[in-house]
Write a protein that holds these residues in place. Structure first.
Motif, PDB file in Angstrom:
ATOM      1  N   THR A 188      -1.615 -14.993 -14.546  1.00 19.33           N
ATOM      2  CA  THR A 188      -2.604 -15.348 -13.527  1.00 19.33           C
ATOM      3  C   THR A 188      -1.982 -15.509 -12.128  1.00 19.33           C
ATOM      4  OG1 THR A 188      -2.360 -17.683 -14.158  1.00 19.33           O
ATOM      5  CG2 THR A 188      -4.159 -16.454 -15.164  1.00 19.33           C
ATOM      6  N   ILE A 189      -1.009 -16.403 -11.988  1.00 18.93           N
ATOM      7  CA  ILE A 189      -0.426 -16.653 -10.664  1.00 18.93           C
ATOM      8  C   ILE A 189       0.136 -15.382 -10.030  1.00 18.93           C
ATOM      9  CG2 ILE A 189       1.445 -17.835  -9.450  1.00 18.93           C
ATOM     10  CD1 ILE A 189       0.952 -20.254 -11.185  1.00 18.93           C
ATOM     11  N   PRO A 190       0.911 -14.565 -10.748  1.00 21.53           N
ATOM     12  CA  PRO A 190       1.404 -13.327 -10.130  1.00 21.53           C
ATOM     13  C   PRO A 190       0.281 -12.386  -9.705  1.00 21.53           C
ATOM     14  CG  PRO A 190       2.735 -13.867 -12.036  1.00 21.53           C
ATOM     15  CD  PRO A 190       1.562 -14.794 -12.051  1.00 21.53           C
ATOM     16  N   GLN A 194      -0.024 -10.899  -6.046  1.00 19.29           N
ATOM     17  CA  GLN A 194      -0.159  -9.463  -5.800  1.00 19.29           C
ATOM     18  C   GLN A 194      -1.387  -9.148  -4.957  1.00 19.29           C
ATOM     19  OE1 GLN A 194       2.030  -7.117  -6.600  1.00 19.29           O
ATOM     20  NE2 GLN A 194       0.761  -5.534  -5.647  1.00 19.29           N
ATOM     21  N   PHE A 195      -2.476  -9.846  -5.217  1.00 14.28           N
ATOM     22  CA  PHE A 195      -3.706  -9.635  -4.450  1.00 14.28           C
ATOM     23  C   PHE A 195      -3.480  -9.907  -2.962  1.00 14.28           C
ATOM     24  CE2 PHE A 195      -7.483 -11.742  -2.599  1.00 14.28           C
ATOM     25  CZ  PHE A 195      -8.331 -10.650  -2.547  1.00 14.28           C
ATOM     26  N   TYR A 196      -2.789 -11.000  -2.651  1.00 16.18           N
ATOM     27  CA  TYR A 196      -2.585 -11.350  -1.252  1.00 16.18           C
ATOM     28  C   TYR A 196      -1.529 -10.475  -0.583  1.00 16.18           C
ATOM     29  CZ  TYR A 196      -5.686 -15.363  -1.380  1.00 16.18           C
ATOM     30  OH  TYR A 196      -6.802 -16.158  -1.465  1.00 16.18           O
ATOM     31  N   MET A 197      -0.630  -9.892  -1.396  1.00 16.92           N
ATOM     32  CA  MET A 197       0.381  -9.002  -0.824  1.00 16.92           C
ATOM     33  C   MET A 197      -0.160  -7.599  -0.577  1.00 16.92           C
ATOM     34  SD  MET A 197       4.011  -9.949  -2.687  1.00 16.92           S
ATOM     35  CE  MET A 197       4.837  -8.627  -1.786  1.00 16.92           C
ATOM     36  N   THR A 198      -1.088  -7.151  -1.429  1.00 13.58           N
ATOM     37  CA  THR A 198      -1.614  -5.787  -1.276  1.00 13.58           C
ATOM     38  C   THR A 198      -3.138  -5.814  -1.262  1.00 13.58           C
ATOM     39  OG1 THR A 198      -1.434  -5.451  -3.687  1.00 13.58           O
ATOM     40  CG2 THR A 198       0.411  -4.699  -2.315  1.00 13.58           C
ATOM     41  N   ASP A 199      -3.735  -5.581  -2.436  1.00 13.86           N
ATOM     42  CA  ASP A 199      -5.188  -5.606  -2.564  1.00 13.86           C
ATOM     43  C   ASP A 199      -5.529  -5.921  -4.015  1.00 13.86           C
ATOM     44  OD1 ASP A 199      -4.821  -3.251  -4.043  1.00 13.86           O
ATOM     45  OD2 ASP A 199      -5.192  -1.987  -2.297  1.00 13.86           O
ATOM     46  N   SER A 200      -6.753  -5.640  -4.432  1.00 14.55           N
ATOM     47  CA  SER A 200      -7.199  -6.019  -5.774  1.00 14.55           C
ATOM     48  C   SER A 200      -7.020  -4.925  -6.811  1.00 14.55           C
ATOM     49  CB  SER A 200      -8.680  -6.425  -5.722  1.00 14.55           C
ATOM     50  OG  SER A 200      -9.458  -5.375  -5.164  1.00 14.55           O
ATOM     51  N   HIS A 201      -6.458  -3.776  -6.426  1.00 13.69           N
ATOM     52  CA  HIS A 201      -6.319  -2.654  -7.357  1.00 13.69           C
ATOM     53  C   HIS A 201      -4.913  -2.650  -7.962  1.00 13.69           C
ATOM     54  CE1 HIS A 201     -10.178  -0.987  -6.106  1.00 13.69           C
ATOM     55  NE2 HIS A 201      -9.818  -1.248  -4.850  1.00 13.69           N
ATOM     56  N   PHE A 202      -4.758  -3.322  -9.087  1.00 13.82           N
ATOM     57  CA  PHE A 202      -3.464  -3.390  -9.766  1.00 13.82           C
ATOM     58  C   PHE A 202      -3.696  -3.777 -11.219  1.00 13.82           C
ATOM     59  CE2 PHE A 202      -4.332  -7.532  -7.884  1.00 13.82           C
ATOM     60  CZ  PHE A 202      -4.186  -8.383  -8.967  1.00 13.82           C
ATOM     61  N   MET A 252       6.422   5.684  -7.481  1.00 19.23           N
ATOM     62  CA  MET A 252       5.198   5.181  -8.113  1.00 19.23           C
ATOM     63  C   MET A 252       4.844   3.838  -7.497  1.00 19.23           C
ATOM     64  SD  MET A 252       6.696   3.822 -11.785  1.00 19.23           S
ATOM     65  CE  MET A 252       7.843   5.185 -12.003  1.00 19.23           C
ATOM     66  N   PRO A 253       3.580   3.446  -7.540  1.00 18.64           N
ATOM     67  CA  PRO A 253       3.208   2.122  -7.017  1.00 18.64           C
ATOM     68  C   PRO A 253       3.764   1.010  -7.904  1.00 18.64           C
ATOM     69  CG  PRO A 253       1.326   3.178  -8.077  1.00 18.64           C
ATOM     70  CD  PRO A 253       2.405   4.210  -8.023  1.00 18.64           C
ATOM     71  N   ILE A 254       4.366   0.024  -7.302  1.00 15.25           N
ATOM     72  CA  ILE A 254       4.984  -1.087  -8.019  1.00 15.25           C
ATOM     73  C   ILE A 254       4.341  -2.398  -7.583  1.00 15.25           C
ATOM     74  CG2 ILE A 254       7.131  -2.316  -8.507  1.00 15.25           C
ATOM     75  CD1 ILE A 254       7.110   0.468  -9.642  1.00 15.25           C
ATOM     76  N   ALA A 255       3.996  -3.248  -8.555  1.00 13.26           N
ATOM     77  CA  ALA A 255       3.375  -4.545  -8.255  1.00 13.26           C
ATOM     78  C   ALA A 255       4.460  -5.572  -7.936  1.00 13.26           C
ATOM     79  CB  ALA A 255       2.522  -5.001  -9.427  1.00 13.26           C
ATOM     80  N   ASN A 256       5.025  -5.445  -6.736  1.00 18.49           N
ATOM     81  CA  ASN A 256       6.147  -6.307  -6.379  1.00 18.49           C
ATOM     82  C   ASN A 256       5.761  -7.784  -6.346  1.00 18.49           C
ATOM     83  OD1 ASN A 256       8.042  -4.108  -5.846  1.00 18.49           O
ATOM     84  ND2 ASN A 256       6.726  -3.638  -4.114  1.00 18.49           N
ATOM     85  N   GLY A 257       4.555  -8.081  -5.887  1.00 17.28           N
ATOM     86  CA  GLY A 257       4.115  -9.473  -5.851  1.00 17.28           C
ATOM     87  C   GLY A 257       4.043 -10.074  -7.236  1.00 17.28           C
ATOM     88  N   GLY A 261       6.327 -13.177  -8.474  1.00 18.66           N
ATOM     89  CA  GLY A 261       5.601 -14.349  -8.973  1.00 18.66           C
ATOM     90  C   GLY A 261       5.933 -14.659 -10.412  1.00 18.66           C
ATOM     91  N   GLY A 262       5.997 -13.626 -11.261  1.00 20.84           N
ATOM     92  CA  GLY A 262       6.327 -13.841 -12.666  1.00 20.84           C
ATOM     93  C   GLY A 262       7.734 -14.377 -12.844  1.00 20.84           C
ATOM     94  N   LEU A 263       8.688 -13.824 -12.099  1.00 21.48           N
ATOM     95  CA  LEU A 263      10.072 -14.295 -12.201  1.00 21.48           C
ATOM     96  C   LEU A 263      10.172 -15.768 -11.826  1.00 21.48           C
ATOM     97  CD1 LEU A 263      13.066 -13.579 -12.663  1.00 21.48           C
ATOM     98  CD2 LEU A 263      13.198 -12.981 -10.233  1.00 21.48           C
TER      99      LEU A 263
END
Length: 280
Positions: A188-190, A194-202, A252-257, A261-263
């Motif tokens: 959830t938290i990551p 991710q949403f705030y770093m990019t957008d909602s498509h992940f 490729m697109p990477i969910a860095n946020g 967050g997960g780490l």
């Protein structure tokens, strides 16, 4: 007689039994529905035997165990080792417990559905807030369910291999509670990060994967007796992958946020759990 623990297969059990024999600890194996139980006959040996089992589980390929098999192995002992696909399937199922397997198969089922003509329907139901029309905060599951979707074979294979390897290790050694916490919080938290770093498509389990990576590594450093650890080389690989995600080298697109967050979730939980264990 006291059962000191279990190992996933008969080969590993026999190697450990041979090693204990060299320490004058009598031990024998019994078959269970999941894995092989280890039974010692002398209660006075219990503490030492359990400590040795933790060390064996962390590094079963240590040369001292191979040498013990040569020195103390009993050629009259017979095990049905199984073979082929059945043996591989048994090792897969006995190496992990319920939460690890359930999550594994849920992700596989969702991925299969997305590749069998239901991609739009699944995405509409599981994507993050704002990814599709008419999705809002009242659909609270959307803060977590993107973690269960994967968009390529490489994506799901990479994530599920790490989840099976580390999630299974956490669940079998420490129980379902710490893994469930990591699964829910890092699912959830990551996603929010991710949403705030990019957008909602992940989507993808990578935030949870980085949580179990961080947790396993730090618990192994701070509480090596807990029975879980992550080799430094593996941790180094995951950190390099994390850094590469901020470049265009992976193509490729990477969910860095989600990764970061997960780490952080995994490291924080390991700090808490290792402190709790050291004071108990």
């Amino acid at each position: 007689m006291i059962e000191i623990g279990q190992l996933p297969n008969a080969r590993a059990a026999q190697a450990f039994i041979d090693y204990l024999k060299g320490l004058n600890i009598q031990c024998h194996a019994v078959r269970h529905a999941q894995g092989v139980g280890l039974i010692i006959t002398n209660p006075e040996d219990e503490h030492q035997a359990r400590e040795e089992l933790l060390q064996f589980a962390n590094n079963p390929n240590d040369s001292k165990y191979l040498q013990a098999s040569w020195d103390n192995g009993d050629t009259s002992t017979q095990f049905n080792y199984d073979s082929g696909a059945k043996g591989l399937l048994q090792q897969f199922l006995t190496g992990v417990y319920s939460l690890t397997l359930i999550t594994f198969f849920i992700c596989v089922a969702i991925f299969a559905g997305m590749n069998l003509g239901f991609a739009d329907a699944i995405y509409n139901q599981l994507s993050f807030f704002g990814a599709v029309p008419h999705s809002d905060i009242s659909q609270i599951w959307r803060v977590f369910t993107p973690s269960l979707m994967h968009f390529s074979t490489m994506h799901i294979v990479f994530n599920l291999l790490w989840w099976w390897y580390l999630g299974g290790k956490i669940e079998t050694r420490l129980g379902v509670r710490p893994l469930l916490f990591l699964f829910v919080i890092a699912g959830t938290i990551p996603s929010v990060v991710q949403f705030y770093m990019t957008d909602s498509h992940f989507g993808g389990l990578s935030g949870v994967v980085y949580a179990v990576v961080g947790y396993t590594w730090l618990m192994g450093v701070r509480q090596p007796q807990c029975g879980i650890s992550l080799p430094q080389a593996y941790m180094g690989f995951m950190m390099v992958w994390l850094v590469l995600g901020f470049t265009d080298l992976l193509g490729m697109p990477i969910a860095n946020g989600a990764h970061i967050g997960g780490l952080l979730v995994g490291l924080a939980q390991a700090l808490f759990d290792s402190r709790k264990q050291s004071t108990s």
